[in-house]
Design an enzyme around this catalytic site. Structure first.
Site, mmCIF file in Angstrom:
data_model
loop_
_atom_site.group_PDB
_atom_site.id
_atom_site.type_symbol
_atom_site.label_atom_id
_atom_site.label_comp_id
_atom_site.label_asym_id
_atom_site.label_seq_id
_atom_site.Cartn_x
_atom_site.Cartn_y
_atom_site.Cartn_z
ATOM 1 C CG HIS A 178 5.056 -0.498 11.419
ATOM 2 N ND1 HIS A 178 4.718 0.690 10.805
ATOM 3 C CD2 HIS A 178 6.175 -0.941 10.784
ATOM 4 C CE1 HIS A 178 5.584 0.948 9.836
ATOM 5 N NE2 HIS A 178 6.477 -0.017 9.807
ATOM 6 N NE ARG A 207 -6.758 -8.966 17.551
ATOM 7 C CZ ARG A 207 -6.156 -7.829 17.824
ATOM 8 N NH1 ARG A 207 -6.534 -7.127 18.886
ATOM 9 N NH2 ARG A 207 -5.193 -7.351 17.066
ATOM 10 C CD GLU A 225 -2.919 -0.874 2.422
ATOM 11 O OE1 GLU A 225 -4.047 -1.364 2.330
ATOM 12 O OE2 GLU A 225 -2.508 -0.286 3.454
#
Length: 667
Positions: A235, A292, A200
């Site tokens: 990240h 979740r 991306e």
């Protein structure tokens, strides 16, 4: 509602679920590996079942053993927590086949969102905005390189089945793409069982904003506002907050609607998080949906006053959502800091060891601590090195920031490297304090966040000496109390001499700086000379190391914790680690591993990046070590000769093992 649930997880999230279940009168079953036999979640649960060895792939990731544990104990439902099997469609299906309720979304939703590339296709159909990129199935490295070139650099390579920052690489130039792709695929395969990736466009100053969504089995959906998770390292999120600073009501509603549309598109049930990457101009793009409960869910709980685990349990039991959208509101501001056993000064390298001293701040209306460990527990190399989540709340962001700084200043950890001081600097950093947020904040503000090592204050040197002197007196008093003649003057440690006060030297070292402190005792007071200046010093010390001191009439407090020859001094938001020096001890020269390339922690060798006999430049990558589910590259400390590798690919290595025989080249 259920009578008994099993928690297919460990650590703080298992403890967190147990807390809510106990409040609701639901019995809990813990599962544990051999290394977790004495873990906090095991101690808290009503029952516990051993499911295998320490390695997660042989215990917490073995579906059959967890299902068997649920059957064996009569658990009606399984809460997966986060990580491990929480987003595993096979696990969800196995629960369904066994007649056990999975406290989470249906298999179809997990499958739909489990692949980032497939999720992107679904979101495109649901008209949810997407980041430009390649999300297809063609995985040939050369083809992906071409796609990245067409997208334009920088690009982000992401594991299609990934999360938590694993299997993700930022690539700035085309020539670096293939190496980054190979590393990303290795880590993805190791962490998620699939090396499928997507590519991306990387936005240069993006914010990471996520929306908490909930759905029930009756087709009702709500969003519980947003969290800003922009502050990240490798990240992975470090400091999260809710609501997102500077979020206009219109954009909040637009992002909330997009998140609900995403959940509705897959028939979602339970708690989920839709993650967006947002530009500084307010435009936003779908990144992924986590099927979740998220690590950072407590900040949402703090601003809404809701228990999201209770909502999960009620929805899984077939009840409708407790509230509709119009009944939800934001109250105040909350921040969450992740307290990790890691060393920020060494690239956030994880740390392992025993928690010799652990003293979190006192919990109350404004402060919450979610943890899976207690003092004396081990941070092992087998699992995530999180110690706790520190959550604070107040009526607005400025006051919440002040609460966080105070709570971090009160946190005491000894036994492992930790990121508490780094988090304090991060919270106080002007960019963060002024809400100038983006995912590159830590790198952008590195000069502020990673300052040169600060030398201890004069008060810190005096505190470490005073604490030692007071401990001596306490030990002497304890020994006297056990003696047949406790009042004997021979038991006293007050420095009495017939003709003059006694003087003695104490020596301590901080880094490369060693100082001698001259001590003269005068009853309850000590005169301590440091750097040719004498101070009148007195105080008291409690068993937990809390020092109440008076230095030349100035009263202050500090905590001094002893760990072997180490003296950890905590005071005013700073931590200093001194070493007590025995002047009679002689250390011979040589024989050390100085300059050696040692394993920074236990792990597995997964790649050799140089040849034995090769001459390499300073900083050249030599070897990749996998530890705590992350890759760590060992590099050449200087230009030199790689004489030999002591381990092969696939070998397990211990902490401190010599990995590479390396000879530096002298200029």
């Amino acid at each position: 509602m259920f009578n008994k649930i099993l928690i297919a997880n460990r650590g703080e999230i298992a403890c967190r679920v147990i807390k809510t279940a106990r409040r609701l009168g639901i019995k809990t079953v813990a599962v544990y590996s051999e290394v977790d036999a004495g873990a906090r979640h095991v101690r808290l649960a009503d029952e516990a079942v051993l499911i295998g060895p320490a390695a997660a792939r042989e215990s917490y990731l073995v579906i059959e053993r967890i299902i068997d544990a649920a059957r064996q104990t009569g658990a009606q439902a399984i809460h997966p927590g986060y990580g491990f099997l929480s987003e595993n469609e096979d696990f969800c299906h196995a629960c369904e086949q066994a007649g056990i309720v999975f406290i989470g979304p249906p298999v179809s939703a997990i499958r739909a969102m489990g692949s980032k590339s497939e999720a992107k296709k679904l979101m495109e159909k649901a008209h949810v905005p997407l980041t430009p990129g390649y999300h297809g199935d063609h995985q040939e490295p050369g083809f992906l390189n071409v796609q990245a070139d067409a997208i334009g650099y920088p690009v982000l390579i992401k594991a299609a089945s990934g999360g938590g920052g694993k299997g993700m690489r930022l690539v700035e130039r085309s020539e670096d793409f293939l190496d980054a792709l190979a590393s990303c695929k290795r880590e993805a395969a190791s962490s998620f069982g699939s090396d499928h990736v997507l590519v991306e466009k990387y936005l240069t100053r993006p914010r990471h904003i996520e929306i908490q969504v909930f759905g029930d089995t009756l087709g009702n959906y709500v969003y519980l506002f947003e969290r800003d998770c922009s502050v990240q390292r490798r990240h992975q999120k470090v400091l999260e907050e809710a609501p997102a600073p500077g979020m206009p009501a219109e954009r909040r509603a637009a992002m909330g609607k997009a998140a609900v549309d995403a959940a509705r598109a897959v028939g979602y049930v339970g708690a989920g998080t839709v993650e967006f990457i947002a530009n500084q101009d307010g435009s936003f793009y779908f990144m992924e949906m986590n099927t979740r409960l998220q690590v950072e869910h407590p900040v949402t709980e703090m601003i809404t006053g809701l228990d999201l685990v209770e909502w999960q349990l009620r929805v899984a039991a077939g009840e409708p959502l407790p509230l509709v959208q119009e009944q939800l509101a934001i109250n105040g501001h909350a921040l969450e800091a992740r307290i990790y056993a890691e060393d920020p000064s060494k690239g956030f390298l994880p740390s392992t060891g025993k928690l010799l001293h652990l003293a979190p701040p006192e919990e109350g209306m404004h402060v919450r601590v979610d943890t899976g460990v207690e003092e004396g527990d081990e941070i092992s190399p087998f699992y995530d090195p999180m110690i706790a989540k520190l959550i604070v709340w107040d009526v607005n962001r400025d006051r919440a920031l002040a609460r966080m700084l105070q709570a971090l200043a009160e946190y005491r950890v000894v036994g492992v490297a930790n990121n508490i001081e780094f988090l304090s600097r991060l919270t106080a950093c002007p960019a963060f304090a002024n809400a100038d947020l983006d995912t590159g904040l830590i790198e952008r503000e590195k000069d502020y966040l990673f300052p040169a090592q600060q030398q201890p204050t004069r008060e810190a040197w005096l505190a470490v000496a005073l604490a030692g002197l007071l401990r001596e007196r306490q030990r002497a008093a304890a020994m006297a109390a056990r003696h047949p003649e406790p009042a004997s003057p021979w038991h006293r440690r007050d420095g009495w001499r017939m003709n003059a006060p006694a003087a003695r030297n104490l020596m301590f070292r901080f880094g490369d700086v060693q100082k001698t402190l001259r001590v003269a005792a005068h009853g309850e007071r000590f005169d301590i000379t440091l750097d040719d200046v004498t101070s009148a010093v007195s105080g008291s010390l409690n068993p937990r190391g809390l020092l109440r001191a008076e230095f030349d009439g100035l009263r202050t407090t500090a905590t001094v914790v002893v760990a072997g020859e180490r003296r950890h001094v905590f005071g005013h938001g700073h931590t200093w680690q001194f070493a007590a020096v025995d002047p009679l001890h002689h250390s011979g020269e040589g024989g050390g591993a100085e300059g050696g390339l040692l394993a920074p922690m236990p792990g597995k060798v997964i790649a050799l990046l140089a040849e034995a006999g090769a001459t390499v430049a300073k900083g050249a990558p030599l070897l990749i070590l996998e530890a705590m589910k992350m890759e760590h590259t060992i590099t050449a400390p200087s230009a030199g000769l790689v004489k030999a590798f002591h381990f092969a690919v696939g070998d397990q290595v211990g902490d401190g093992a010599e990995l590479v025989e390396f000879e530096a080249v002298t200029e």
